[in-house]
Scaffold this motif. Structure first.
Motif, PDB file in Angstrom:
ATOM      1  N   LEU A 256       9.369  44.111   9.078  1.00 32.56           N
ATOM      2  CA  LEU A 256       8.370  43.250   8.426  1.00 32.56           C
ATOM      3  C   LEU A 256       7.186  43.000   9.355  1.00 32.56           C
ATOM      4  CD1 LEU A 256      10.121  40.317   6.489  1.00 32.56           C
ATOM      5  CD2 LEU A 256       8.550  42.012   5.569  1.00 32.56           C
ATOM      6  N   LYS A 257       7.480  42.657  10.592  1.00 27.19           N
ATOM      7  CA  LYS A 257       6.427  42.353  11.581  1.00 27.19           C
ATOM      8  C   LYS A 257       5.516  43.551  11.795  1.00 27.19           C
ATOM      9  CE  LYS A 257       7.252  42.561  15.984  1.00 27.19           C
ATOM     10  NZ  LYS A 257       7.805  42.312  17.332  1.00 27.19           N
ATOM     11  N   VAL A 258       6.123  44.723  11.985  1.00 25.89           N
ATOM     12  CA  VAL A 258       5.354  45.938  12.304  1.00 25.89           C
ATOM     13  C   VAL A 258       4.523  46.406  11.107  1.00 25.89           C
ATOM     14  CG1 VAL A 258       5.566  48.378  12.926  1.00 25.89           C
ATOM     15  CG2 VAL A 258       6.951  46.674  14.113  1.00 25.89           C
ATOM     16  N   LYS A 259       5.114  46.421   9.911  1.00 21.70           N
ATOM     17  CA  LYS A 259       4.443  47.006   8.742  1.00 21.70           C
ATOM     18  C   LYS A 259       3.533  46.031   7.997  1.00 21.70           C
ATOM     19  CE  LYS A 259       7.908  50.580   7.822  1.00 21.70           C
ATOM     20  NZ  LYS A 259       8.894  51.117   6.844  1.00 21.70           N
ATOM     21  N   PHE A 260       3.934  44.763   7.931  1.00 25.28           N
ATOM     22  CA  PHE A 260       3.190  43.821   7.092  1.00 25.28           C
ATOM     23  C   PHE A 260       2.686  42.579   7.835  1.00 25.28           C
ATOM     24  CE2 PHE A 260       6.436  45.947   4.478  1.00 25.28           C
ATOM     25  CZ  PHE A 260       5.625  46.605   3.563  1.00 25.28           C
ATOM     26  N   GLY A 261       3.027  42.448   9.119  1.00 28.74           N
ATOM     27  CA  GLY A 261       2.674  41.246   9.868  1.00 28.74           C
ATOM     28  C   GLY A 261       1.180  41.076  10.094  1.00 28.74           C
ATOM     29  N   SER A 262       0.726  39.830  10.120  1.00 27.55           N
ATOM     30  CA  SER A 262      -0.680  39.509  10.393  1.00 27.55           C
ATOM     31  C   SER A 262      -0.736  38.242  11.229  1.00 27.55           C
ATOM     32  CB  SER A 262      -1.443  39.307   9.078  1.00 27.55           C
ATOM     33  OG  SER A 262      -2.709  38.736   9.319  1.00 27.55           O
ATOM     34  N   ALA A 263      -1.743  38.152  12.094  1.00 26.43           N
ATOM     35  CA  ALA A 263      -1.882  36.983  12.964  1.00 26.43           C
ATOM     36  C   ALA A 263      -2.707  35.884  12.317  1.00 26.43           C
ATOM     37  CB  ALA A 263      -2.519  37.407  14.291  1.00 26.43           C
ATOM     38  N   VAL A 264      -3.378  36.193  11.184  1.00 23.66           N
ATOM     39  CA  VAL A 264      -4.257  35.214  10.524  1.00 23.66           C
ATOM     40  C   VAL A 264      -3.816  35.049   9.065  1.00 23.66           C
ATOM     41  CG1 VAL A 264      -6.652  34.609   9.980  1.00 23.66           C
ATOM     42  CG2 VAL A 264      -6.150  35.975  12.026  1.00 23.66           C
ATOM     43  N   PRO A 265      -3.099  33.933   8.739  1.00 22.32           N
ATOM     44  CA  PRO A 265      -2.595  33.717   7.369  1.00 22.32           C
ATOM     45  C   PRO A 265      -3.707  33.645   6.321  1.00 22.32           C
ATOM     46  CG  PRO A 265      -1.609  32.156   8.921  1.00 22.32           C
ATOM     47  CD  PRO A 265      -2.711  32.854   9.646  1.00 22.32           C
ATOM     48  N   GLU A 266      -4.869  33.125   6.681  1.00 25.94           N
ATOM     49  CA  GLU A 266      -5.970  32.951   5.728  1.00 25.94           C
ATOM     50  C   GLU A 266      -6.458  34.275   5.138  1.00 25.94           C
ATOM     51  OE1 GLU A 266      -5.510  29.414   8.091  1.00 25.94           O
ATOM     52  OE2 GLU A 266      -5.818  31.495   8.697  1.00 25.94           O
ATOM     53  N   LEU A 267      -6.201  35.363   5.835  1.00 25.92           N
ATOM     54  CA  LEU A 267      -6.645  36.681   5.360  1.00 25.92           C
ATOM     55  C   LEU A 267      -5.616  37.364   4.457  1.00 25.92           C
ATOM     56  CD1 LEU A 267      -8.296  38.022   8.654  1.00 25.92           C
ATOM     57  CD2 LEU A 267      -9.435  37.030   6.669  1.00 25.92           C
ATOM     58  N   GLU A 268      -4.489  36.688   4.191  1.00 23.71           N
ATOM     59  CA  GLU A 268      -3.448  37.244   3.317  1.00 23.71           C
ATOM     60  C   GLU A 268      -3.487  36.551   1.954  1.00 23.71           C
ATOM     61  OE1 GLU A 268      -1.531  39.868   4.225  1.00 23.71           O
ATOM     62  OE2 GLU A 268      -2.747  39.841   6.065  1.00 23.71           O
ATOM     63  N   LYS A 269      -3.197  37.303   0.891  1.00 26.23           N
ATOM     64  CA  LYS A 269      -3.208  36.759  -0.468  1.00 26.23           C
ATOM     65  C   LYS A 269      -1.899  36.034  -0.779  1.00 26.23           C
ATOM     66  CE  LYS A 269      -6.270  40.376  -2.256  1.00 26.23           C
ATOM     67  NZ  LYS A 269      -6.362  41.529  -3.177  1.00 26.23           N
ATOM     68  N   ASP A 270      -2.010  34.949  -1.549  1.00 29.01           N
ATOM     69  CA  ASP A 270      -0.820  34.187  -1.950  1.00 29.01           C
ATOM     70  C   ASP A 270       0.097  34.996  -2.866  1.00 29.01           C
ATOM     71  OD1 ASP A 270      -1.467  31.753  -0.635  1.00 29.01           O
ATOM     72  OD2 ASP A 270      -2.931  31.304  -2.184  1.00 29.01           O
ATOM     73  N   SER A 271      -0.475  35.899  -3.615  1.00 30.05           N
ATOM     74  CA  SER A 271       0.287  36.614  -4.652  1.00 30.05           C
ATOM     75  C   SER A 271       0.987  37.877  -4.142  1.00 30.05           C
ATOM     76  CB  SER A 271      -0.656  36.990  -5.795  1.00 30.05           C
ATOM     77  OG  SER A 271      -1.735  37.778  -5.298  1.00 30.05           O
ATOM     78  N   THR A 272       0.841  38.202  -2.848  1.00 32.59           N
ATOM     79  CA  THR A 272       1.418  39.441  -2.316  1.00 32.59           C
ATOM     80  C   THR A 272       2.802  39.175  -1.725  1.00 32.59           C
ATOM     81  OG1 THR A 272      -0.824  40.116  -1.729  1.00 32.59           O
ATOM     82  CG2 THR A 272       0.977  41.448  -0.864  1.00 32.59           C
ATOM     83  N   TYR A 273       3.781  39.926  -2.227  1.00 34.02           N
ATOM     84  CA  TYR A 273       5.166  39.765  -1.765  1.00 34.02           C
ATOM     85  C   TYR A 273       5.722  41.114  -1.334  1.00 34.02           C
ATOM     86  CZ  TYR A 273       5.328  35.034  -3.689  1.00 34.02           C
ATOM     87  OH  TYR A 273       5.096  33.707  -3.943  1.00 34.02           O
ATOM     88  N   VAL A 274       6.724  41.069  -0.479  1.00 33.99           N
ATOM     89  CA  VAL A 274       7.453  42.276  -0.090  1.00 33.99           C
ATOM     90  C   VAL A 274       8.937  42.008  -0.331  1.00 33.99           C
ATOM     91  CG1 VAL A 274       7.668  41.571   2.349  1.00 33.99           C
ATOM     92  CG2 VAL A 274       7.825  43.983   1.743  1.00 33.99           C
ATOM     93  N   THR A 275       9.656  43.013  -0.818  1.00 31.45           N
ATOM     94  CA  THR A 275      11.073  42.855  -1.160  1.00 31.45           C
ATOM     95  C   THR A 275      11.960  43.397  -0.046  1.00 31.45           C
ATOM     96  OG1 THR A 275      10.543  43.089  -3.495  1.00 31.45           O
ATOM     97  CG2 THR A 275      12.842  43.381  -2.875  1.00 31.45           C
ATOM     98  N   ILE A 276      12.905  42.574   0.395  1.00 31.58           N
ATOM     99  CA  ILE A 276      13.878  42.963   1.420  1.00 31.58           C
ATOM    100  C   ILE A 276      15.222  43.201   0.736  1.00 31.58           C
ATOM    101  CG2 ILE A 276      15.128  42.189   3.500  1.00 31.58           C
ATOM    102  CD1 ILE A 276      12.213  42.719   4.039  1.00 31.58           C
ATOM    103  N   PRO A 277      15.848  44.366   0.961  1.00 32.96           N
ATOM    104  CA  PRO A 277      17.141  44.629   0.297  1.00 32.96           C
ATOM    105  C   PRO A 277      18.227  43.655   0.748  1.00 32.96           C
ATOM    106  CG  PRO A 277      16.640  46.318   1.939  1.00 32.96           C
ATOM    107  CD  PRO A 277      15.411  45.476   1.789  1.00 32.96           C
ATOM    108  N   GLY A 278      19.069  43.238  -0.199  1.00 29.68           N
ATOM    109  CA  GLY A 278      20.156  42.320   0.118  1.00 29.68           C
ATOM    110  C   GLY A 278      21.299  43.030   0.835  1.00 29.68           C
ATOM    111  N   LEU A 279      22.099  42.269   1.553  1.00 27.34           N
ATOM    112  CA  LEU A 279      23.216  42.832   2.318  1.00 27.34           C
ATOM    113  C   LEU A 279      24.474  42.914   1.466  1.00 27.34           C
ATOM    114  CD1 LEU A 279      22.762  40.906   5.693  1.00 27.34           C
ATOM    115  CD2 LEU A 279      22.238  43.298   5.260  1.00 27.34           C
ATOM    116  N   HIS A 280      25.091  44.089   1.441  1.00 29.94           N
ATOM    117  CA  HIS A 280      26.396  44.292   0.792  1.00 29.94           C
ATOM    118  C   HIS A 280      26.447  43.725  -0.620  1.00 29.94           C
ATOM    119  CE1 HIS A 280      28.154  45.897   4.432  1.00 29.94           C
ATOM    120  NE2 HIS A 280      27.662  44.868   5.102  1.00 29.94           N
ATOM    121  N   GLY A 281      25.521  44.177  -1.475  1.00 26.59           N
ATOM    122  CA  GLY A 281      25.558  43.779  -2.880  1.00 26.59           C
ATOM    123  C   GLY A 281      24.887  42.462  -3.189  1.00 26.59           C
TER     124      GLY A 281
END
Length: 457
Positions: A256-281
């Motif tokens: 997450l940090k490497v691919k989508f991380g940003s140091a300035v929250p104000e430059l990120e949109k509220d509506s943008t989400y990323v999905t993390i796969p759940g563990l073992h079902g």
């Protein structure tokens, strides 16, 4: 390929261990022969905390470098960092026995040796003694005293100190991995070799190397090292914060940090989400990129505040000590999106990202472009410097030895002085051919100078 034809830099970091094999080409640039990288399992915040795992990681990185370069590695230049590192300013002097003779390297080394005898705190050891400027008799602010005459030789030094135990642990790991240690170099100094220009060091610049476990700082002004320190926080603690804040595993936090991380929250949109796969079902987890940036921002601002504290400790905000070239961000942590803008805002200095492949001639695949290779390439450059210096010294000794031999022969045969000199040159070239068919660094310079004067004539 023989050992003297290449050098090796070994970066023992918190997240990775990198071994780089290289040599200097005809144009003075570095030709990388091979790179080896392994996950660092036994290092925490720049300090070895598991000997066996660190040895195993070193061996893995070195074996990979040997395989890609097609050479056997026996000697390495190693970097050191960690929260135990501190620096201090010290002045010292020596009285020369023969003031009628000019100052040489031996006098400088004698002065450095005197500084190395300083009594440190229990358990501490001096790593570097770095001269800043010299004073010969009553004449001060001298950058290069060699060749001058004087009785009293004085200098201001920047002394880098570390914990003896931590240094011994690194040395032991390197030796038990089957390697000889050529030199031990402070990592921010190595990084500065590979990413800073001479103009920046002259104008005033701070290099901020954000690694996995530590953030290393070195400040230069008037081409002199002025301040060094190690902050015990790096990219790893940001990953930990994401792991805890988002309740995910470390592997996903790092991605997450490497691919989508940003140091300035104000430059990120509220509506943008990323999905993390759940563990073992378990169900997948959606994480807002703005929330992710807020977690990162809180920690990176803390690190930059510490950088600011170090800049103030040096006096970077004073007119005379102002860093005209600003800040150079490097290390794996400097890949974080919008970090440069945040650094500009928080420190008040212009900053840039320092890439380490400027001195590398054959990085066509851009494999070494990333700032995470700054330290390892800097260590390789330091190793090449040591080798060049030893070759020049060896050449000088060889010239004296051959010249003495030739003088004896010439006296016996009653030849002229000019013939004797020609005989010496011939013997030097012959000796060089026997040693491997190529001139050493020092000899090649002598040959070029000789050729130049012949062309002028």
């Amino acid at each position: 390929m023989e050992n003297h034809e290449y050098s090796v830099g070994l970066d023992i970091g918190t997240t990775k261990i990198v071994a780089i094999v290289g040599r200097r080409n005809d144009r003075g640039k570095i030709e990388v022969l091979g790179v080896g990288k392994a996950k660092s399992l036994g290092v925490h915040k720049g300090i070895v905390n598991n000997i066996a795992q660190t040895i195993s990681s070193i061996k893995a990185a070195v074996e990979q470098a040997e395989s890609s370069a097609g050479v056997n590695i026996s000697k390495v230049t190693v970097g050191i960092a960690g929260k135990h590192i501190r620096s201090l300013q010290h002045s010292d002097y020596i009285m020369r026995e023969h003031p009628d003779k000019y100052i040489t390297d031996d006098d400088i080394e004698a002065l450095k040796d005197q500084v190395r005898k300083l009594v440190m705190l229990p358990g501490e050891e001096i790593i570097h003694v770095l001269p800043q400027d010299y004073k010969v008799d009553s004449e001060g602010e001298i950058q290069e005293p060699i060749g001058m005459h004087g009785k009293r030789l004085e200098a201001n030094f920047h002394v880098v100190v570390g914990q003896m135990g931590s240094i011994r642990n690194i040395v032991r790991c390197v030796r038990e991995a089957g390697l000889d240690m050529e030199a031990l170099t402070l990592e921010p100094l190595a990084s500065s070799e590979s990413v800073l220009t001479k103009e920046e060091k002259e104008a005033g610049v701070a290099i901020v190397d954000i690694g996995g476990g530590t953030t290393d700082i070195a400040i230069f002004k008037d081409n002199i090292i002025r301040h060094t320190c190690v902050i015990p926080y790096g990219g790893g603690i940001i990953t930990d914060d994401i792991k805890e804040g988002c309740s995910i595993i470390e592997k996903h936090a790092e991605q997450l940090k490497v691919k989508f991380g940003s140091a300035v929250p104000e430059l990120e949109k509220d509506s943008t989400y990323v999905t993390i796969p759940g563990l073992h079902g378990r169900p997948d987890k959606e994480i807002s990129l703005k929330s992710l940036a807020q977690i990162i921002n809180a920690r990176i601002e803390e690190v930059l505040e510490m950088v600011n504290t170090e800049l103030k400790a040096y006096g970077a905000f004073e007119q005379k000590k102002k860093l005209i070239a600003g800040i150079v961000l490097t290390g794996g942590g400097s890949n974080l999106k919008h970090l440069r803008q945040l650094a500009n805002y928080m420190t008040g200095f212009d900053s840039r990202i320092g890439f380490s492949n400027e001195y590398v001639s054959n990085d066509k695949s851009q494999q070494l472009k990333g700032p995470e290779y700054a330290t390892s390439i800097g260590l390789l450059m330091e190793s090449l410097k040591i080798r060049d210096k030893s070759e020049v010294n060896y050449t000088q000794e060889e010239v004296v030895e051959v010249k003495n031999t030739a003088t004896e022969v010439d006296t016996t045969n009653n030849v002229t002085e000019k013939e004797a000199e020609a005989q010496v040159e011939k013997q030097i070239v012959e000796a060089t051919k026997q040693k491997g068919g190529r001139l050493t660094f020092g000899q090649s310079i002598l040959e070029k100078v000789k050729k130049f004067f012949e062309e002028v004539e």
